[in-house]
Design a protein around this motif. Structure first.
Motif, PDB file in Angstrom:
ATOM      1  N   GLU A 102       8.529 -10.689 -25.531  1.00 18.46           N
ATOM      2  CA  GLU A 102       9.464  -9.801 -24.852  1.00 18.46           C
ATOM      3  C   GLU A 102       8.847  -9.148 -23.621  1.00 18.46           C
ATOM      4  O   GLU A 102       9.528  -8.909 -22.617  1.00 18.46           O
ATOM      5  CB  GLU A 102       9.953  -8.722 -25.819  1.00 18.46           C
ATOM      6  CG  GLU A 102      11.074  -7.871 -25.269  1.00 18.46           C
ATOM      7  CD  GLU A 102      11.667  -6.938 -26.309  1.00 18.46           C
ATOM      8  OE1 GLU A 102      12.753  -6.388 -26.055  1.00 18.46           O
ATOM      9  OE2 GLU A 102      11.038  -6.768 -27.377  1.00 18.46           O
ATOM     10  N   TYR A 111      19.420  -6.026 -18.137  1.00 15.85           N
ATOM     11  CA  TYR A 111      19.404  -6.280 -19.578  1.00 15.85           C
ATOM     12  C   TYR A 111      18.551  -7.512 -19.884  1.00 15.85           C
ATOM     13  O   TYR A 111      18.732  -8.580 -19.296  1.00 15.85           O
ATOM     14  CB  TYR A 111      20.826  -6.473 -20.091  1.00 15.85           C
ATOM     15  CG  TYR A 111      21.735  -5.338 -19.678  1.00 15.85           C
ATOM     16  CD1 TYR A 111      21.691  -4.111 -20.330  1.00 15.85           C
ATOM     17  CD2 TYR A 111      22.629  -5.489 -18.611  1.00 15.85           C
ATOM     18  CE1 TYR A 111      22.503  -3.060 -19.943  1.00 15.85           C
ATOM     19  CE2 TYR A 111      23.442  -4.443 -18.216  1.00 15.85           C
ATOM     20  CZ  TYR A 111      23.374  -3.231 -18.886  1.00 15.85           C
ATOM     21  OH  TYR A 111      24.184  -2.184 -18.491  1.00 15.85           O
ATOM     22  N   THR A 160      17.117  -9.717 -23.210  1.00 19.26           N
ATOM     23  CA  THR A 160      17.206  -9.961 -24.656  1.00 19.26           C
ATOM     24  C   THR A 160      16.263 -11.095 -25.014  1.00 19.26           C
ATOM     25  O   THR A 160      16.293 -12.158 -24.391  1.00 19.26           O
ATOM     26  CB  THR A 160      18.641 -10.343 -25.059  1.00 19.26           C
ATOM     27  OG1 THR A 160      19.543  -9.348 -24.589  1.00 19.26           O
ATOM     28  CG2 THR A 160      18.760 -10.465 -26.572  1.00 19.26           C
ATOM     29  N   LYS A 216      14.203 -13.407 -28.268  1.00 18.50           N
ATOM     30  CA  LYS A 216      14.156 -13.779 -29.682  1.00 18.50           C
ATOM     31  C   LYS A 216      13.113 -14.863 -29.900  1.00 18.50           C
ATOM     32  O   LYS A 216      13.035 -15.839 -29.157  1.00 18.50           O
ATOM     33  CB  LYS A 216      15.515 -14.308 -30.161  1.00 18.50           C
ATOM     34  CG  LYS A 216      15.522 -14.706 -31.644  1.00 18.50           C
ATOM     35  CD  LYS A 216      15.310 -13.498 -32.541  1.00 18.50           C
ATOM     36  CE  LYS A 216      15.410 -13.837 -34.022  1.00 18.50           C
ATOM     37  NZ  LYS A 216      14.193 -14.409 -34.581  1.00 18.50           N
ATOM     38  N   LYS A 271      26.117  -6.159 -19.354  1.00 19.30           N
ATOM     39  CA  LYS A 271      25.608  -5.680 -20.637  1.00 19.30           C
ATOM     40  C   LYS A 271      26.178  -6.486 -21.795  1.00 19.30           C
ATOM     41  O   LYS A 271      27.399  -6.609 -21.939  1.00 19.30           O
ATOM     42  CB  LYS A 271      25.970  -4.208 -20.820  1.00 19.30           C
ATOM     43  CG  LYS A 271      25.388  -3.597 -22.081  1.00 19.30           C
ATOM     44  CD  LYS A 271      25.731  -2.121 -22.186  1.00 19.30           C
ATOM     45  CE  LYS A 271      25.116  -1.507 -23.444  1.00 19.30           C
ATOM     46  NZ  LYS A 271      25.413  -0.062 -23.558  1.00 19.30           N
ATOM     47  N   PRO A 272      25.331  -7.071 -22.635  1.00 17.25           N
ATOM     48  CA  PRO A 272      25.843  -7.768 -23.832  1.00 17.25           C
ATOM     49  C   PRO A 272      26.465  -6.756 -24.783  1.00 17.25           C
ATOM     50  O   PRO A 272      25.962  -5.646 -24.947  1.00 17.25           O
ATOM     51  CB  PRO A 272      24.578  -8.385 -24.449  1.00 17.25           C
ATOM     52  CG  PRO A 272      23.538  -8.333 -23.377  1.00 17.25           C
ATOM     53  CD  PRO A 272      23.869  -7.146 -22.536  1.00 17.25           C
ATOM     54  N   THR A 281      24.642  -9.046 -30.135  1.00 16.80           N
ATOM     55  CA  THR A 281      23.587 -10.062 -30.158  1.00 16.80           C
ATOM     56  C   THR A 281      23.388 -10.553 -31.584  1.00 16.80           C
ATOM     57  O   THR A 281      23.359  -9.741 -32.523  1.00 16.80           O
ATOM     58  CB  THR A 281      22.258  -9.493 -29.633  1.00 16.80           C
ATOM     59  OG1 THR A 281      22.444  -9.000 -28.300  1.00 16.80           O
ATOM     60  CG2 THR A 281      21.173 -10.562 -29.615  1.00 16.80           C
ATOM     61  N   TYR A 303      21.290 -13.808 -34.094  1.00 17.30           N
ATOM     62  CA  TYR A 303      20.271 -14.844 -34.157  1.00 17.30           C
ATOM     63  C   TYR A 303      20.589 -15.782 -35.313  1.00 17.30           C
ATOM     64  O   TYR A 303      21.053 -15.346 -36.364  1.00 17.30           O
ATOM     65  CB  TYR A 303      18.882 -14.228 -34.379  1.00 17.30           C
ATOM     66  CG  TYR A 303      18.586 -13.045 -33.490  1.00 17.30           C
ATOM     67  CD1 TYR A 303      18.413 -13.206 -32.117  1.00 17.30           C
ATOM     68  CD2 TYR A 303      18.499 -11.759 -34.023  1.00 17.30           C
ATOM     69  CE1 TYR A 303      18.148 -12.113 -31.301  1.00 17.30           C
ATOM     70  CE2 TYR A 303      18.236 -10.668 -33.221  1.00 17.30           C
ATOM     71  CZ  TYR A 303      18.056 -10.852 -31.854  1.00 17.30           C
ATOM     72  OH  TYR A 303      17.803  -9.768 -31.049  1.00 17.30           O
ATOM     73  N   LEU A 352      19.858 -18.140 -30.086  1.00 18.25           N
ATOM     74  CA  LEU A 352      20.188 -16.788 -29.646  1.00 18.25           C
ATOM     75  C   LEU A 352      21.624 -16.760 -29.127  1.00 18.25           C
ATOM     76  O   LEU A 352      22.008 -17.558 -28.277  1.00 18.25           O
ATOM     77  CB  LEU A 352      19.221 -16.363 -28.531  1.00 18.25           C
ATOM     78  CG  LEU A 352      19.467 -15.023 -27.830  1.00 18.25           C
ATOM     79  CD1 LEU A 352      19.451 -13.874 -28.821  1.00 18.25           C
ATOM     80  CD2 LEU A 352      18.412 -14.811 -26.740  1.00 18.25           C
ATOM     81  N   LEU A 408      24.702 -14.259 -27.523  1.00 12.22           N
ATOM     82  CA  LEU A 408      25.092 -12.991 -26.933  1.00 12.22           C
ATOM     83  C   LEU A 408      26.578 -13.019 -26.595  1.00 12.22           C
ATOM     84  O   LEU A 408      27.067 -14.012 -26.053  1.00 12.22           O
ATOM     85  CB  LEU A 408      24.298 -12.713 -25.647  1.00 12.22           C
ATOM     86  CG  LEU A 408      22.840 -12.306 -25.789  1.00 12.22           C
ATOM     87  CD1 LEU A 408      21.969 -13.541 -25.962  1.00 12.22           C
ATOM     88  CD2 LEU A 408      22.367 -11.543 -24.564  1.00 12.22           C
TER      89      LEU A 408
END
Length: 295
Positions: A81, A95, A97, A99, A115-116, A119, A121, A133, A135
């Motif tokens: 990340e 933003y 994101t 994973k 903006k999501p 979210t 997984y 992933l 969104l």
């Protein structure tokens, strides 16, 4: 009365929005810290990777991302990340994101100016990495779901690829306005056999956007003497039929500017790609039904 009608017409058209979506396998973007999960060549003790190379790689990939200027860009082969946040730093992407799975060398990232709203997984059974992933986004009150995938390589076993494909198919159940992008590690094909995308393309009727390009233009990986269309963008039938949000005709392309040589192969230094051995794929969606393809 005419003035009122004009205002109403302008109001309707003002709510039509076009968004650009991109997908890019950035090819082993590791930081300059050893955590034990890196590929061998990207461990600092190997002598092949260091802070200077990491900083230059970040600079190179960020340059591409800024040039593409997508509203949403899905990325593959990001170590963690913090690396994704470094890419987003000083850009228009608010933003980020990310994973990955435990002990996996790389993961998936999505940078977005939008903006999501949700979210999710989806873990691929008995595969160390390559989670999916998802969104959800809303544009002009119209919702769509973006799936970012990175399927296992064929050399690691077709059964692992099949597990990833089955996981994706289950994730697509009851999805409205579905958008699937990423590195599928399988070439474009209309045949069954070992075409991983056959069921998604034909049973679920997702449109593979490679169909909109001429055969000679169908490649997204272009290094080491090979050109292959292994990165894909697939759209659900409700997007193709323009129920709420449309694919913009003629918008799908492979982004090459500054990334390839005269023969369309990835630019290299010392036989290694300067940016990536993949090229970004890009397309537009719109809430304006006039953008709908006639096909």
């Amino acid at each position: 009365m005419r003035a009122i009608i004009l205002v109403l017409i302008l109001s309707v058209f003002s709510f039509a929005t076009t968004i650009k979506i991109a997908s890019y396998n950035v090819n082993n973007l590791f930081d300059a810290l050893d955590n034990g999960n890196e590929y061998r060549d990207f461990k600092l003790k190997s002598g092949n990777w260091n802070e200077k190379k990491y900083t230059q790689k970040i600079k190179n990939i960020k340059k591409v991302i800024i040039a593409i200027n997508a509203d949403i860009i899905a990325l593959q082969e990001i170590e963690n990340e913090e690396v994704l946040k470094e890419l987003a730093k000083n850009t228009a992407y608010k933003y980020a994101t990310f994973k990955t799975t435990k002990n996996a060398p790389v993961g998936l990232g999505v940078l977005s100016k939008i903006k999501p709203i949700k979210t999710e997984y989806f873990a691929v059974p008995n595969v160390k990495t390559r989670d999916i992933l998802k969104l959800d986004f809303s544009v002009d009150g119209k919702f769509f779901s973006l799936f970012n995938v990175h399927f296992p390589a064929y050399k690691n076993g077709f059964d692992k690829q099949q597990r990833a494909e089955r996981t994706l198919r289950r994730a697509l159940e009851n999805v409205k306005n579905g958008v699937i992008v990423g590195d599928f590690n399988t070439p474009y094909s209309k045949n069954s056999g070992k075409n991983l995308l056959y069921h998604i393309q034909y049973a679920k009727q997702y449109q593979n956007l490679w169909e909109f390009l001429k055969p000679k233009e169908r490649f997204s990986q272009n290094a080491y003497g090979k050109k292959r269309a292994i990165d894909h963008a697939l759209l659900s039938p409700d997007i193709i039929n323009s129920v709420e949000i449309s694919y913009v005709c003629g918008s799908y392309k492979v982004y090459k500017r500054g990334l390839v040589d005269a023969n369309d192969y990835a630019l290299k230094i010392n036989k290694k790609p300067i940016f990536s051995d993949h090229l970004p794929i890009v397309f537009d969606l719109s809430t304006d039904k006039k953008e709908k393809c006639k096909k």
